[in-house]
Motif scaffolding. Structure first.
Motif, PDB file in Angstrom:
ATOM      1  N   GLU A 102     -18.909  34.399 -58.444  1.00  0.00           N
ATOM      2  CA  GLU A 102     -19.353  32.918 -58.260  1.00  0.00           C
ATOM      3  C   GLU A 102     -19.216  32.457 -59.859  1.00  0.00           C
ATOM      4  OE1 GLU A 102     -22.195  31.428 -55.347  1.00  0.00           O
ATOM      5  OE2 GLU A 102     -23.108  33.186 -56.161  1.00  0.00           O
ATOM      6  N   MET A 103     -19.431  33.272 -60.937  1.00  0.00           N
ATOM      7  CA  MET A 103     -19.379  32.852 -62.123  1.00  0.00           C
ATOM      8  C   MET A 103     -18.059  33.178 -63.143  1.00  0.00           C
ATOM      9  SD  MET A 103     -23.166  34.570 -63.150  1.00  0.00           S
ATOM     10  CE  MET A 103     -22.758  36.147 -62.487  1.00  0.00           C
ATOM     11  N   ILE A 104     -16.872  33.300 -62.258  1.00  0.00           N
ATOM     12  CA  ILE A 104     -15.609  33.541 -62.853  1.00  0.00           C
ATOM     13  C   ILE A 104     -14.707  32.516 -62.017  1.00  0.00           C
ATOM     14  CG2 ILE A 104     -14.058  35.218 -63.693  1.00  0.00           C
ATOM     15  CD1 ILE A 104     -15.924  37.423 -62.665  1.00  0.00           C
ATOM     16  N   PRO A 105     -14.864  31.252 -62.435  1.00  0.00           N
ATOM     17  CA  PRO A 105     -13.924  30.193 -61.527  1.00  0.00           C
ATOM     18  C   PRO A 105     -12.687  30.377 -61.812  1.00  0.00           C
ATOM     19  CG  PRO A 105     -15.347  29.211 -63.450  1.00  0.00           C
ATOM     20  CD  PRO A 105     -15.513  30.746 -63.090  1.00  0.00           C
ATOM     21  N   GLU A 106     -12.174  31.067 -62.972  1.00  0.00           N
ATOM     22  CA  GLU A 106     -10.585  31.324 -63.518  1.00  0.00           C
ATOM     23  C   GLU A 106     -10.049  32.274 -62.977  1.00  0.00           C
ATOM     24  OE1 GLU A 106      -9.294  28.401 -65.236  1.00  0.00           O
ATOM     25  OE2 GLU A 106     -11.321  27.463 -65.033  1.00  0.00           O
ATOM     26  N   LEU A 107     -10.709  33.292 -62.275  1.00  0.00           N
ATOM     27  CA  LEU A 107     -10.112  34.700 -61.879  1.00  0.00           C
ATOM     28  C   LEU A 107      -8.838  34.471 -61.176  1.00  0.00           C
ATOM     29  CD1 LEU A 107     -10.951  37.717 -62.214  1.00  0.00           C
ATOM     30  CD2 LEU A 107     -11.597  37.426 -59.712  1.00  0.00           C
ATOM     31  N   GLU A 108      -7.866  35.017 -61.823  1.00  0.00           N
ATOM     32  CA  GLU A 108      -6.493  35.071 -60.921  1.00  0.00           C
ATOM     33  C   GLU A 108      -6.069  36.396 -60.498  1.00  0.00           C
ATOM     34  OE1 GLU A 108      -3.749  33.830 -64.013  1.00  0.00           O
ATOM     35  OE2 GLU A 108      -4.588  31.495 -64.073  1.00  0.00           O
ATOM     36  N   GLU A 109      -6.596  37.555 -60.724  1.00  0.00           N
ATOM     37  CA  GLU A 109      -6.394  38.981 -60.343  1.00  0.00           C
ATOM     38  C   GLU A 109      -7.401  39.766 -60.281  1.00  0.00           C
ATOM     39  OE1 GLU A 109      -3.673  42.625 -62.271  1.00  0.00           O
ATOM     40  OE2 GLU A 109      -3.128  40.699 -62.669  1.00  0.00           O
ATOM     41  N   GLY A 132     -11.677  26.420 -54.108  1.00  0.00           N
ATOM     42  CA  GLY A 132     -10.629  26.203 -54.667  1.00  0.00           C
ATOM     43  C   GLY A 132     -10.032  27.271 -55.732  1.00  0.00           C
ATOM     44  N   SER A 133     -10.652  28.459 -55.117  1.00  0.00           N
ATOM     45  CA  SER A 133      -9.987  29.663 -55.868  1.00  0.00           C
ATOM     46  C   SER A 133      -8.816  29.879 -56.403  1.00  0.00           C
ATOM     47  CB  SER A 133     -10.488  31.039 -55.053  1.00  0.00           C
ATOM     48  OG  SER A 133      -9.985  32.140 -55.867  1.00  0.00           O
ATOM     49  N   LYS A 134      -8.591  30.282 -57.738  1.00  0.00           N
ATOM     50  CA  LYS A 134      -7.437  30.291 -58.366  1.00  0.00           C
ATOM     51  C   LYS A 134      -6.819  31.775 -58.206  1.00  0.00           C
ATOM     52  CE  LYS A 134      -8.502  26.845 -61.887  1.00  0.00           C
ATOM     53  NZ  LYS A 134      -8.442  26.481 -63.096  1.00  0.00           N
ATOM     54  N   ILE A 135      -7.243  32.403 -57.296  1.00  0.00           N
ATOM     55  CA  ILE A 135      -6.849  33.988 -57.387  1.00  0.00           C
ATOM     56  C   ILE A 135      -5.249  33.984 -56.703  1.00  0.00           C
ATOM     57  CG2 ILE A 135      -7.657  34.424 -54.781  1.00  0.00           C
ATOM     58  CD1 ILE A 135      -8.188  36.947 -57.452  1.00  0.00           C
ATOM     59  N   GLN A 136      -4.729  34.686 -57.435  1.00  0.00           N
ATOM     60  CA  GLN A 136      -3.062  34.880 -57.174  1.00  0.00           C
ATOM     61  C   GLN A 136      -2.810  36.313 -56.497  1.00  0.00           C
ATOM     62  OE1 GLN A 136      -0.565  33.659 -60.652  1.00  0.00           O
ATOM     63  NE2 GLN A 136      -1.934  31.755 -61.019  1.00  0.00           N
ATOM     64  N   MET A 137      -3.568  37.456 -57.355  1.00  0.00           N
ATOM     65  CA  MET A 137      -3.216  38.719 -56.938  1.00  0.00           C
ATOM     66  C   MET A 137      -4.393  39.228 -56.345  1.00  0.00           C
ATOM     67  SD  MET A 137      -1.532  41.722 -59.118  1.00  0.00           S
ATOM     68  CE  MET A 137      -0.151  40.883 -59.532  1.00  0.00           C
ATOM     69  N   LEU A 138      -4.431  39.837 -55.106  1.00  0.00           N
ATOM     70  CA  LEU A 138      -5.499  40.688 -54.573  1.00  0.00           C
ATOM     71  C   LEU A 138      -5.067  41.990 -54.074  1.00  0.00           C
ATOM     72  CD1 LEU A 138      -8.575  40.571 -53.603  1.00  0.00           C
ATOM     73  CD2 LEU A 138      -7.739  39.417 -51.413  1.00  0.00           C
ATOM     74  N   GLU A 139      -5.855  42.992 -54.792  1.00  0.00           N
ATOM     75  CA  GLU A 139      -5.284  44.374 -54.478  1.00  0.00           C
ATOM     76  C   GLU A 139      -6.376  45.069 -54.076  1.00  0.00           C
ATOM     77  OE1 GLU A 139      -1.720  45.674 -57.348  1.00  0.00           O
ATOM     78  OE2 GLU A 139      -3.516  44.774 -58.692  1.00  0.00           O
ATOM     79  N   LEU A 140      -6.290  45.654 -52.760  1.00  0.00           N
ATOM     80  CA  LEU A 140      -7.167  46.515 -52.054  1.00  0.00           C
ATOM     81  C   LEU A 140      -6.620  47.511 -51.344  1.00  0.00           C
ATOM     82  CD1 LEU A 140      -8.866  43.365 -50.007  1.00  0.00           C
ATOM     83  CD2 LEU A 140      -9.753  44.546 -52.412  1.00  0.00           C
ATOM     84  N   VAL A 141      -5.867  48.520 -52.242  1.00  0.00           N
ATOM     85  CA  VAL A 141      -5.265  49.700 -51.720  1.00  0.00           C
ATOM     86  C   VAL A 141      -6.157  50.539 -51.780  1.00  0.00           C
ATOM     87  CG1 VAL A 141      -3.439  51.420 -52.542  1.00  0.00           C
ATOM     88  CG2 VAL A 141      -3.113  49.177 -52.988  1.00  0.00           C
ATOM     89  N   ASP A 142      -6.133  51.244 -50.324  1.00  0.00           N
ATOM     90  CA  ASP A 142      -6.914  52.613 -50.116  1.00  0.00           C
ATOM     91  C   ASP A 142      -8.376  52.254 -50.556  1.00  0.00           C
ATOM     92  OD1 ASP A 142      -7.514  55.029 -49.345  1.00  0.00           O
ATOM     93  OD2 ASP A 142      -7.027  56.223 -50.830  1.00  0.00           O
ATOM     94  N   CYS A 143      -8.929  51.232 -49.603  1.00  0.00           N
ATOM     95  CA  CYS A 143     -10.528  51.014 -49.948  1.00  0.00           C
ATOM     96  C   CYS A 143     -11.128  51.017 -48.547  1.00  0.00           C
ATOM     97  CB  CYS A 143     -10.386  49.519 -50.192  1.00  0.00           C
ATOM     98  SG  CYS A 143     -10.081  49.249 -51.811  1.00  0.00           S
ATOM     99  N   ALA A 144     -10.628  51.850 -47.320  1.00  0.00           N
ATOM    100  CA  ALA A 144     -11.291  52.197 -46.177  1.00  0.00           C
ATOM    101  C   ALA A 144     -11.695  50.904 -45.479  1.00  0.00           C
ATOM    102  CB  ALA A 144     -12.417  53.287 -46.588  1.00  0.00           C
ATOM    103  N   LEU A 145     -10.750  49.886 -45.485  1.00  0.00           N
ATOM    104  CA  LEU A 145     -11.049  48.832 -44.810  1.00  0.00           C
ATOM    105  C   LEU A 145     -11.179  48.941 -43.288  1.00  0.00           C
ATOM    106  CD1 LEU A 145      -8.801  46.239 -46.745  1.00  0.00           C
ATOM    107  CD2 LEU A 145     -11.078  46.904 -47.241  1.00  0.00           C
ATOM    108  N   THR A 146     -11.847  48.292 -42.779  1.00  0.00           N
ATOM    109  CA  THR A 146     -12.258  48.535 -41.343  1.00  0.00           C
ATOM    110  C   THR A 146     -11.526  47.310 -40.465  1.00  0.00           C
ATOM    111  OG1 THR A 146     -14.215  47.061 -41.470  1.00  0.00           O
ATOM    112  CG2 THR A 146     -14.565  49.423 -41.607  1.00  0.00           C
TER     113      THR A 146
END
Length: 487
Positions: A102-109, A132-146
């Motif tokens: 919440e405290m990193i509004p400029e996060l892009e990756e 209004g998140s500015k996130i451009q890259m979201l990487e969740l490789v091999d995170c045991a996602l359900t």
């Protein structure tokens, strides 16, 4: 005075890690951080108000201590890139990270790959993404996602309007929640890369994704590789896949493609006119059914990388590929390894490669090459047609006799940009190096960039070992010879 003292301490910390002074980027990837180092890094953060990139990936001791870092996130509000891959994050770390975002509004990756505790806890991290998140890259490789995590990603995607790259690879359980993900993808019109490698996709997955492709007109990279249950899913040509007219990379290796899949893809792939990278490797049924597809690759003039290794190609399909290669002027990478039909037929391809001046990588491992094939390759090299080649793999071609290797080694000095050569023998096959080894050493003296020569299971008699030692002493070259004599 206190500030000066802290700066001096931080300089010592960075010097210990071999890092220069930082302002906007603090890269501590794979630095073997200890808990003491983590504390030192935490003390450093308040002194870096302009920090935009923080990478502490591949440091095991970060796990269990992330809360001490996230507590300082309020002083790094300009942070744009946060990489925490393979940090052994705990459930408590995950929760602390969620509160800090919440405290990193400029996060892009954001990269959280290879942290298994992310699985089952993804909402704790991402549900507090700022509006209004500015996130451009979201990487969740091999995170045991359900499957529940997958469904959450689908619900989250419509709020990530700036998303350019989504990598959910190696999460085998999210295939069952693909419908939710695909619904969310329809709202990410700016997406450039979608990676679903080894995600448990099935035949029905293609139809589900095809409905989303219509909304992904800006997509450049699509990776569906290593989803073995995908075979049969392309039998009805995915109509919307053709709409990805900006697609530059398509990876379908090890997808158990059927004969009907190949027939459908023959109608689609040649229409992707901007395609630069195509990987169809490890699809064994392609061997007898891909003649038309490979022939129509001539309609992809921008193709730079073609990987079709271990695909059981037959003589007819190889001939079609060789003829199409003449029309691929931009080809830089070609991998035909583990296709036995290449042996005895390499001349068909070499005629085309004479025109492929940009070729950088050529892999022909385990292709049943004959002595005549290697001699022909040497002739093409001598004429300067492969002058830009940097990596050449001729390993596991044990049928080539010493005379063939001698001719090749005599002419390899023409490969002035060569950095890597592999002529290893098959496992359990050992042979003495012939007189060609001297030609190899001589050619190496003429190659300014060569760094690695793989010669596994070739054995050097004592006299040739002495020659190698003398060569290394006289020429002081940092060339690594990997051969069985080192064992």
């Amino acid at each position: 005075m206190d500030l000066g003292s802290k700066l001096e301490e931080n300089d010592q910390f960075l010097q210990k890690l071999g890092k220069r002074d930082v302002d906007k980027c603090l890269d501590l990837n794979s630095c073997g951080l200890t808990t003491t180092d983590v504390r030192a890094m935490v003390a450093l953060l308040p002194l870096l108000p302009n920090l935009e990139e923080l990478d502490i990936s591949w440091n095991d001791f970060v796990g269990g201590t992330l809360h001490s870092i996230t507590q300082q996130m309020h002083v790094t509000s300009k942070l744009k890139i946060l990489r925490l891959g393979s940090c052994r994050l705990t459930t408590e770390d995950v929760q602390a990270l969620g509160e800090a975002l919440e405290m990193i509004p400029e996060l892009e990756e954001l990269n959280l790959s290879w942290n298994s505790e992310v699985g089952g806890n993804l909402p704790l991290i991402l549900q507090k993404f700022p509006t209004g998140s500015k996130i451009q890259m979201l990487e969740l490789v091999d995170c045991a996602l359900t499957p529940e995590d997958g469904a959450f990603v689908g619900q989250l995607l419509p709020s990530l309007q700036s998303l350019r790259v989504l990598d959910l690879s190696m999460n085998r359980s999210i295939g069952s929640s693909l419908y939710s993900i695909a619904q969310g993808l329809k709202c990410t019109s700016q997406l450039r890369a979608l990676k679903l490698h080894l995600c448990g996709l099935s035949q029905t997955s293609i139809r589900i994704l095809d409905a989303a492709f219509r909304c992904l007109g800006e997509l450049r990279r699509l990776d569906l590789s290593c989803n073995k249950e995908l075979g049969g899913g392309f039998e009805e040509a995915p109509a919307q896949l053709v709409m990805l007219n900006h697609l530059e990379a398509l990876d379908l290796h090890q997808c158990s493609l059927t004969v009907d899949d190949v027939a459908s893809l023959t109608q689609v792939i040649p229409l992707l006119s901007n395609l630069q990278e195509l990987d169809l490797s490890a699809n064994k049924k392609m061997g007898s059914s891909s003649e038309n597809l490979l022939s129509r690759l001539r309609f992809l003039p921008s193709l730079k990388s073609l990987l079709i290794n271990n695909s059981a190609l037959e003589s007819e399909t190889f001939t079609a590929l060789a003829e199409a290669s003449i029309h691929l002027p931009a080809l830089e990478i070609l991998d035909l390894s583990w296709n036995k039909c290449v042996g005895g037929n390499l001349r068909l391809l070499l005629d085309a490669l004479k025109l492929s001046t940009p070729l950088r990588v050529l892999r022909l491992s385990s292709c049943s090459l004959l002595t005549e094939d290697v001699a022909l390759l040497a002739s093409v090299i001598q004429m300067g047609h492969l002058a830009r080649l940097q990596k050449l793999d001729l390993s596991y071609n044990d049928s080539v006799c010493d005379a063939g290797w001698a001719v090749f080694c005599q002419n390899m000095c023409c490969l002035q940009e060569l950095t890597e050569l592999d002529i290893s023998l098959r496992p359990a096959h050992f042979r003495d190096c012939g007189q060609w080894f001297r030609h190899l050493l001589y050619s190496v003296t003429k190659l300014p960039t060569i760094a690695e020569i793989e010669m596994q299971r070739w054995t050097l008699p004592a006299s040739q070992e002495e020659e190698l030692k003398s060569f290394e002493q006289d020429h002081k070259r940092s060339v690594h010879f990997d051969y069985s004599g080192l064992q």
